[in-house]
Design a protein around this motif. Structure first.
Motif, PDB file in Angstrom:
ATOM      1  N   GLY A 152       0.826  -1.200   0.000  1.00 56.17           N
ATOM      2  CA  GLY A 152       0.000   0.000   0.000  1.00 56.17           C
ATOM      3  C   GLY A 152       0.859   1.248   0.000  1.00 56.17           C
ATOM      4  O   GLY A 152       2.019   1.219  -0.406  1.00 56.17           O
ATOM      5  N   GLY A 153       0.304   2.343   0.471  1.00 56.87           N
ATOM      6  CA  GLY A 153       1.006   3.608   0.483  1.00 56.87           C
ATOM      7  C   GLY A 153       1.863   3.798   1.715  1.00 56.87           C
ATOM      8  O   GLY A 153       2.145   2.848   2.457  1.00 56.87           O
ATOM      9  N   MET A 154       2.259   5.037   1.946  1.00 57.74           N
ATOM     10  CA  MET A 154       3.143   5.359   3.056  1.00 57.74           C
ATOM     11  C   MET A 154       2.409   5.541   4.372  1.00 57.74           C
ATOM     12  O   MET A 154       3.020   5.733   5.418  1.00 57.74           O
ATOM     13  CB  MET A 154       3.920   6.641   2.744  1.00 57.74           C
ATOM     14  N   GLY A 155       1.098   5.488   4.330  1.00 62.36           N
ATOM     15  CA  GLY A 155       0.309   5.685   5.538  1.00 62.36           C
ATOM     16  C   GLY A 155      -0.439   7.002   5.492  1.00 62.36           C
ATOM     17  O   GLY A 155       0.179   8.068   5.404  1.00 62.36           O
ATOM     18  N   GLY A 156      -1.789   6.940   5.510  1.00 63.74           N
ATOM     19  CA  GLY A 156      -2.595   8.155   5.461  1.00 63.74           C
ATOM     20  C   GLY A 156      -2.402   8.905   4.156  1.00 63.74           C
ATOM     21  O   GLY A 156      -2.262   8.312   3.093  1.00 63.74           O
ATOM     22  N   GLN A 157      -2.356  10.234   4.242  1.00 61.46           N
ATOM     23  CA  GLN A 157      -2.184  11.082   3.062  1.00 61.46           C
ATOM     24  C   GLN A 157      -0.721  11.426   2.798  1.00 61.46           C
ATOM     25  O   GLN A 157      -0.411  12.123   1.837  1.00 61.46           O
ATOM     26  CB  GLN A 157      -2.999  12.374   3.230  1.00 61.46           C
ATOM     27  N   TYR A 158       0.161  10.938   3.641  1.00 61.96           N
ATOM     28  CA  TYR A 158       1.583  11.271   3.512  1.00 61.96           C
ATOM     29  C   TYR A 158       2.130  10.763   2.180  1.00 61.96           C
ATOM     30  O   TYR A 158       1.940   9.614   1.799  1.00 61.96           O
ATOM     31  CB  TYR A 158       2.371  10.654   4.660  1.00 61.96           C
ATOM     32  N   ALA A 159       2.811  11.643   1.441  1.00 56.66           N
ATOM     33  CA  ALA A 159       3.458  11.360   0.156  1.00 56.66           C
ATOM     34  C   ALA A 159       2.470  11.128  -0.981  1.00 56.66           C
ATOM     35  O   ALA A 159       2.867  10.675  -2.058  1.00 56.66           O
ATOM     36  CB  ALA A 159       4.418  10.175   0.256  1.00 56.66           C
TER      37      ALA A 159
ATOM     38  N   SER B 297       4.023  14.452   8.841  1.00 54.99           N
ATOM     39  CA  SER B 297       4.842  13.251   8.822  1.00 54.99           C
ATOM     40  C   SER B 297       3.945  12.030   8.866  1.00 54.99           C
ATOM     41  O   SER B 297       2.715  12.144   8.895  1.00 54.99           O
ATOM     42  CB  SER B 297       5.816  13.233  10.011  1.00 54.99           C
ATOM     43  N   VAL B 298       4.562  10.876   8.862  1.00 52.21           N
ATOM     44  CA  VAL B 298       3.817   9.624   9.022  1.00 52.21           C
ATOM     45  C   VAL B 298       3.495   9.420  10.489  1.00 52.21           C
ATOM     46  O   VAL B 298       4.046  10.092  11.369  1.00 52.21           O
ATOM     47  CB  VAL B 298       4.636   8.423   8.500  1.00 52.21           C
TER      48      VAL B 298
ATOM     49  N   TYR C 201       7.079  16.983   1.909  1.00 52.64           N
ATOM     50  CA  TYR C 201       6.122  17.996   2.356  1.00 52.64           C
ATOM     51  C   TYR C 201       5.815  19.002   1.240  1.00 52.64           C
ATOM     52  O   TYR C 201       4.643  19.320   0.976  1.00 52.64           O
ATOM     53  CB  TYR C 201       6.696  18.715   3.583  1.00 52.64           C
ATOM     54  N   THR C 202       6.842  19.491   0.572  1.00 52.48           N
ATOM     55  CA  THR C 202       6.629  20.487  -0.481  1.00 52.48           C
ATOM     56  C   THR C 202       5.833  19.902  -1.640  1.00 52.48           C
ATOM     57  O   THR C 202       4.927  20.551  -2.175  1.00 52.48           O
ATOM     58  CB  THR C 202       7.974  21.025  -0.991  1.00 52.48           C
ATOM     59  N   HIS C 203       6.139  18.679  -2.020  1.00 52.77           N
ATOM     60  CA  HIS C 203       5.401  18.043  -3.109  1.00 52.77           C
ATOM     61  C   HIS C 203       3.959  17.754  -2.707  1.00 52.77           C
ATOM     62  O   HIS C 203       3.042  17.882  -3.523  1.00 52.77           O
ATOM     63  CB  HIS C 203       6.107  16.759  -3.538  1.00 52.77           C
TER      64      HIS C 203
END
Length: 426
Positions: free
Chosen positions: A75-82, A289-290, A309-311
């Motif tokens: 899956g992803g990095m966790g939540g909306q992070y990245a 952050s995660v 964060y910027t992206h």
């Protein structure tokens, strides 16, 4: 005694036209994801002029770790992070039988007369997408001095596995790892500079040597971020292919340095970024952050926190606008750097008597929703780089790192067809 590189097999294309499927081909297989249907992905690749995909084949996970991968959860990095970061914006969690999925990729490649560059991103990014840290922990349990050797052992076993299923002929060549100067292969070494270049070379050379012993008929190499001008002596003498990634950055470097995207969180220029790049609702970088339970993922990947964060929180039009506004200051230097790197790489490959492959490039790492590299400036660079790849006699090259199913550039069929034709035409 000078090493004699392996010859390119007769059944391989005269020129490899690459599309970069990296770890996305197994991470992004869920509903609605770009690799949900591998046959469709290959069909689209062939339509755009590609004959080769370059992937992380999960070699250590599948053939070195001892982990049961019959139900690998991803899956992803966790939540909306990245979620605003290229390569990391995984939407759908999925579970795969990883070895079966590897075979399906190679079977699909065979059905569409395509080839595969077998590589590993495992000491950079791939484990960050697993549901647990088991894969990450297994990789880091290997002593840094032995990591290249263990990758070689695993990739040789992967080739045996493919051969058992009559699929080994799809392998163009093997890379021990992606961008060996960047990531956890260098653990214990200060940097890829004068003090580390020879120790890293020796680590890699031992891995290449073992692979040659185990798979004497399969070309093997390592690859490099950029073109390591000034430390070309750090490239092992026993590689069969020279693979480099000419990201010229230029104006993108200017933006990165102006706002501190690749430094520590406390050095990030929050006020300036908020004024020039970010959406109005962006939190502060220190607050993004995660979760604590996913903190291990930050070490399993190599993108810095301020850059993520910027992206994640940029206004893509503002980000692109900054690049366009300042591009004129850097255009000449970027063009000169690209040509110099191409000529240096071609000269080194000729001196070694090995084929040259440009595995990634050209501008750099921009936000998922940015379109600088897909726009008129980036498209011009793509065409010029592919024409230059042909001029310097490269065996393989890439339209752009963003020209793959997981990126917006995939929709620009005409650009990819034209750029691939520039490289393959006589």
């Amino acid at each position: 005694m000078t090493y004699q590189p392996l010859a390119i097999a007769d059944h391989l294309p005269e020129r490899l036209t690459l599309t970069l499927w990296d770890f996305s081909w197994f991470v992004r297989t869920g509903p609605g994801e770009p690799f949900e249907d591998l046959d469709r992905a290959f069909e689209e690749a062939v339509e755009r002029g590609y004959n080769t995909v370059r992937i992380c084949a999960m070699p250590y996970l599948l053939f070195g770790s001892g982990i049961d991968t019959s139900e690998l959860r991803l899956g992803g990095m966790g939540g909306q992070y990245a979620q605003g970061v290229r390569w990391y914006d995984v939407k759908a969690e999925t579970t795969i039988d990883a070895r079966a999925h590897l075979l399906e990729l190679f079977r699909a490649a065979k059905r569409h007369n395509c080839f595969v560059i077998v590589s590993s991103w495992e000491y950079q990014q791939s484990p960050a997408f697993a549901a647990t840290d088991e894969w990450y922990r297994a990789l880091h349990a290997v002593a840094p001095e032995e990591r290249a050797v263990e990758l070689a052992r695993a990739e040789a076993a992967l080739l045996d596995f493919l051969a058992q299923h009559e699929l080994a002929d799809r392998v163009a060549f093997v890379e021990l790892h992606n961008e060996v100067q960047i990531g956890h292969l260098t653990e214990g070494l200060d940097a890829f500079g004068d003090e580390a270049v020879i120790p890293l070379r020796d680590r890699l050379a031992r891995g290449v040597e073992l692979f040659h012993e185990l798979q004497p008929e399969v070309p093997v190499t390592v690859n490099y971020a950029g073109v390591p001008v000034g430390v070309m002596r750090g490239i092992p003498d026993n590689v069969d292919v020279l693979v480099v990634h000419p990201y010229v950055y230029g104006v993108l470097d200017d933006l990165i340095e102006t706002y501190g995207l690749r430094g520590e969180v406390n050095a990030y220029r929050q006020a300036e970024a908020r004024r020039d790049l970010l959406r109005a609702d962006a939190p502060d970088v220190a607050d993004w952050s995660v979760s604590a339970q996913d903190a291990w993922r930050l070490d399993a990947m190599i993108v810095s926190k301020p850059e993520i964060y910027t992206h994640d929180w940029c206004d893509p039009e503002a980000f692109d606008g900054w690049l366009y506004e300042h591009y004129g200051e850097h255009r000449h230097a970027m063009d000169v750097k690209l040509r110099l790197w191409f000529e240096t790489a071609a000269d080194h490959a000729a001196a070694r008597g090995v084929p040259l492959v440009f595995g990634e490039g050209w501008v750099g790492y921009t936000p998922k929703d940015g379109r600088f590299e897909e726009g008129p400036v980036g498209a011009r660079i793509c065409r010029e780089a592919m024409a230059l790849s042909a001029q310097v006699g490269a065996w393989g090259s890439i339209v752009c790192s963003n020209a793959a199913p997981q990126h917006a550039m995939w929709a620009d069929i005409r650009l990819q067809q034209e750029a691939n034709a520039l490289f393959t035409q006589k």
